[in-house]
Design a protein around this motif. Structure first.
Motif, PDB file in Angstrom:
ATOM      1  N   SER A   1       5.197  13.265   2.350  1.00 50.96           N
ATOM      2  CA  SER A   1       5.232  14.411   3.267  1.00 50.96           C
ATOM      3  C   SER A   1       4.048  14.328   4.219  1.00 50.96           C
ATOM      4  N   LYS A   2       4.161  15.061   5.314  1.00 51.46           N
ATOM      5  CA  LYS A   2       3.019  15.209   6.211  1.00 51.46           C
ATOM      6  C   LYS A   2       2.112  16.266   5.614  1.00 51.46           C
ATOM      7  N   VAL A   3       0.818  16.069   5.715  1.00 50.80           N
ATOM      8  CA  VAL A   3      -0.144  17.025   5.186  1.00 50.80           C
ATOM      9  C   VAL A   3       0.065  18.394   5.820  1.00 50.80           C
ATOM     10  N   SER A   4       0.407  18.424   7.085  1.00 53.89           N
ATOM     11  CA  SER A   4       0.591  19.697   7.797  1.00 53.89           C
ATOM     12  C   SER A   4       1.796  20.488   7.284  1.00 53.89           C
ATOM     13  N   ASP A   5       2.720  19.838   6.590  1.00 55.70           N
ATOM     14  CA  ASP A   5       3.894  20.523   6.048  1.00 55.70           C
ATOM     15  C   ASP A   5       3.641  21.150   4.675  1.00 55.70           C
ATOM     16  N   LEU A   6       2.480  20.905   4.083  1.00 57.21           N
ATOM     17  CA  LEU A   6       2.192  21.402   2.738  1.00 57.21           C
ATOM     18  C   LEU A   6       1.375  22.689   2.792  1.00 57.21           C
ATOM     19  N   ASP A   7       1.703  23.608   1.903  1.00 57.76           N
ATOM     20  CA  ASP A   7       0.967  24.871   1.793  1.00 57.76           C
ATOM     21  C   ASP A   7       0.066  24.823   0.562  1.00 57.76           C
ATOM     22  N   THR A   8      -1.102  25.431   0.676  1.00 57.51           N
ATOM     23  CA  THR A   8      -2.020  25.472  -0.460  1.00 57.51           C
ATOM     24  C   THR A   8      -2.495  26.895  -0.704  1.00 57.51           C
ATOM     25  N   GLU A   9      -3.010  27.119  -1.900  1.00 59.88           N
ATOM     26  CA  GLU A   9      -3.597  28.404  -2.256  1.00 59.88           C
ATOM     27  C   GLU A   9      -5.115  28.295  -2.137  1.00 59.88           C
ATOM     28  N   LYS A  10      -5.800  29.394  -2.456  1.00 60.15           N
ATOM     29  CA  LYS A  10      -7.252  29.464  -2.285  1.00 60.15           C
ATOM     30  C   LYS A  10      -7.999  28.389  -3.086  1.00 60.15           C
ATOM     31  N   ASN A  11      -7.569  28.096  -4.317  1.00 57.65           N
ATOM     32  CA  ASN A  11      -8.271  27.139  -5.180  1.00 57.65           C
ATOM     33  C   ASN A  11      -7.701  25.714  -5.075  1.00 57.65           C
ATOM     34  N   GLN A  12      -6.961  25.443  -4.006  1.00 56.13           N
ATOM     35  CA  GLN A  12      -6.333  24.139  -3.830  1.00 56.13           C
ATOM     36  C   GLN A  12      -6.814  23.447  -2.562  1.00 56.13           C
TER      37      GLN A  12
ATOM     38  N   THR B   1       0.837  -1.197   0.000  1.00 57.89           N
ATOM     39  CA  THR B   1       0.000   0.000   0.000  1.00 57.89           C
ATOM     40  C   THR B   1       0.872   1.247   0.000  1.00 57.89           C
ATOM     41  N   ALA B   2       0.443   2.240  -0.777  1.00 56.73           N
ATOM     42  CA  ALA B   2       1.126   3.538  -0.786  1.00 56.73           C
ATOM     43  C   ALA B   2       0.081   4.616  -0.501  1.00 56.73           C
ATOM     44  N   ILE B   3       0.426   5.551   0.378  1.00 59.08           N
ATOM     45  CA  ILE B   3      -0.460   6.668   0.706  1.00 59.08           C
ATOM     46  C   ILE B   3       0.362   7.950   0.608  1.00 59.08           C
ATOM     47  N   TYR B   4      -0.047   8.837  -0.307  1.00 62.76           N
ATOM     48  CA  TYR B   4       0.663  10.089  -0.539  1.00 62.76           C
ATOM     49  C   TYR B   4      -0.323  11.243  -0.587  1.00 62.76           C
ATOM     50  N   PRO B   5       0.107  12.418  -0.097  1.00 60.30           N
ATOM     51  CA  PRO B   5      -0.760  13.592  -0.230  1.00 60.30           C
ATOM     52  C   PRO B   5      -0.705  14.130  -1.659  1.00 60.30           C
ATOM     53  N   ALA B   6      -1.863  14.539  -2.147  1.00 60.97           N
ATOM     54  CA  ALA B   6      -1.952  15.135  -3.476  1.00 60.97           C
ATOM     55  C   ALA B   6      -2.610  16.497  -3.339  1.00 60.97           C
ATOM     56  N   ILE B   7      -2.160  17.429  -4.149  1.00 59.27           N
ATOM     57  CA  ILE B   7      -2.760  18.758  -4.168  1.00 59.27           C
ATOM     58  C   ILE B   7      -3.709  18.826  -5.368  1.00 59.27           C
ATOM     59  N   PHE B   8      -4.997  19.064  -5.070  1.00 57.48           N
ATOM     60  CA  PHE B   8      -6.027  19.184  -6.091  1.00 57.48           C
ATOM     61  C   PHE B   8      -6.254  20.670  -6.346  1.00 57.48           C
ATOM     62  N   THR B   9      -6.011  21.116  -7.576  1.00 54.71           N
ATOM     63  CA  THR B   9      -6.177  22.516  -7.940  1.00 54.71           C
ATOM     64  C   THR B   9      -7.350  22.634  -8.904  1.00 54.71           C
ATOM     65  N   THR B  10      -8.347  23.463  -8.520  1.00 53.34           N
ATOM     66  CA  THR B  10      -9.527  23.668  -9.363  1.00 53.34           C
ATOM     67  C   THR B  10      -9.384  24.988 -10.099  1.00 53.34           C
ATOM     68  N   ASP B  11      -9.562  24.937 -11.435  1.00 52.06           N
ATOM     69  CA  ASP B  11      -9.434  26.137 -12.249  1.00 52.06           C
ATOM     70  C   ASP B  11     -10.296  25.990 -13.500  1.00 52.06           C
ATOM     71  N   ASP B  12     -11.284  26.869 -13.658  1.00 52.40           N
ATOM     72  CA  ASP B  12     -12.173  26.866 -14.829  1.00 52.40           C
ATOM     73  C   ASP B  12     -12.824  25.510 -15.084  1.00 52.40           C
ATOM     74  N   GLY B  13     -13.312  24.858 -14.044  1.00 51.22           N
ATOM     75  CA  GLY B  13     -14.013  23.582 -14.197  1.00 51.22           C
ATOM     76  C   GLY B  13     -13.112  22.368 -14.356  1.00 51.22           C
ATOM     77  N   GLU B  14     -11.821  22.572 -14.363  1.00 54.87           N
ATOM     78  CA  GLU B  14     -10.872  21.463 -14.466  1.00 54.87           C
ATOM     79  C   GLU B  14     -10.154  21.299 -13.138  1.00 54.87           C
ATOM     80  N   ILE B  15      -9.809  20.061 -12.841  1.00 54.12           N
ATOM     81  CA  ILE B  15      -9.075  19.772 -11.607  1.00 54.12           C
ATOM     82  C   ILE B  15      -7.732  19.162 -11.991  1.00 54.12           C
ATOM     83  N   THR B  16      -6.678  19.779 -11.507  1.00 52.80           N
ATOM     84  CA  THR B  16      -5.333  19.263 -11.721  1.00 52.80           C
ATOM     85  C   THR B  16      -4.863  18.629 -10.418  1.00 52.80           C
ATOM     86  N   VAL B  17      -4.281  17.443 -10.530  1.00 53.17           N
ATOM     87  CA  VAL B  17      -3.790  16.720  -9.354  1.00 53.17           C
ATOM     88  C   VAL B  17      -2.277  16.622  -9.463  1.00 53.17           C
TER      89      VAL B  17
END
Length: 190
Positions: free
Chosen positions: A66-77, A6-22
């Motif tokens: 990484s730990k989720v708490s160590d990651l920074d996100t923007e408003k649409n993430q 099993t692998a568990i990794y944090p991913a950043i989901f970015t929403t922009d104009d109806g599209e989601i980038t992972v």
């Protein structure tokens, strides 16, 4: 990570104009995109599994998540922990097929095509025989005979004798490749 199921990794989901980038910040080049959250999660799992298996096969070291708490996100993430069960990806990746081009003499190709031989099956059988390995499916269960109204058919391909094929399709196929005329007409050789 090689051998871990099993692998568990944090991913950043970015929403922009109806599209989601992972994007997986710990895994360089591991990203995907989608049009819905459900599709994005599915695509993220697929990208994560494929990235890990590809890097395992290349002998690359797999970074720790990484730990989720160590990651920074923007408003649409947003951050989502994505998990995959790797045995499925390992089996799928390693049991796939690749396309290979081979060169055979024209006379041999003609005989094989007239005999309706499957080039891929014959090449696989030859490689397995040369390497001393057996087909996984064949080792799990023996080939079965199948009956039909006109008689019994075997699932195993019969062995072909070149002399019999030459007799059946004519003596002109008995000539070595070098003795054939090599006149070209378009894409065909005459």
């Amino acid at each position: 990570m090689n051998g871990t199921d099993t692998a568990i990794y944090p991913a950043i989901f970015t929403t922009d104009d109806g599209e989601i980038t992972v994007k997986f910040p710990d895994l360089p080049g591991c990203f995907s995109c989608a049009f819905s959250e459900e599709e994005a999660l599915f695509m993220a799992k697929d990208a994560l599994g494929a990235w890990i298996i590809a890097n395992e096969d290349l002998g690359n070291e797999i970074p720790s998540p990484s730990k989720v708490s160590d990651l920074d996100t923007e408003k649409n993430q947003s951050i989502c922990l994505v998990d995959v069960w790797l045995p499925i990806f390992r089996e799928e990746q390693r049991s796939g097929s690749v396309r290979k081009n081979v060169t055979v003499p024209i006379w041999l190709n003609t005989l094989a095509e007239k005999a309706n031989l499957n080039f891929s099956q014959i090449l696989q059988a030859g490689l397995k025989s040369t390497l001393g390995i057996q087909n996984k499916k064949a080792s799990r269960q023996p080939a079965k005979r199948v009956s039909c109204e006109k008689g019994n058919l075997s699932r195993r391909r019969p062995k072909y004798d070149l002399r019999k094929l030459t007799e059946q399709f004519g003596p002109e196929h008995d000539q070595p490749f070098e003795e054939y005329p090599r006149e070209r007409k378009g894409n065909e050789i005459w």
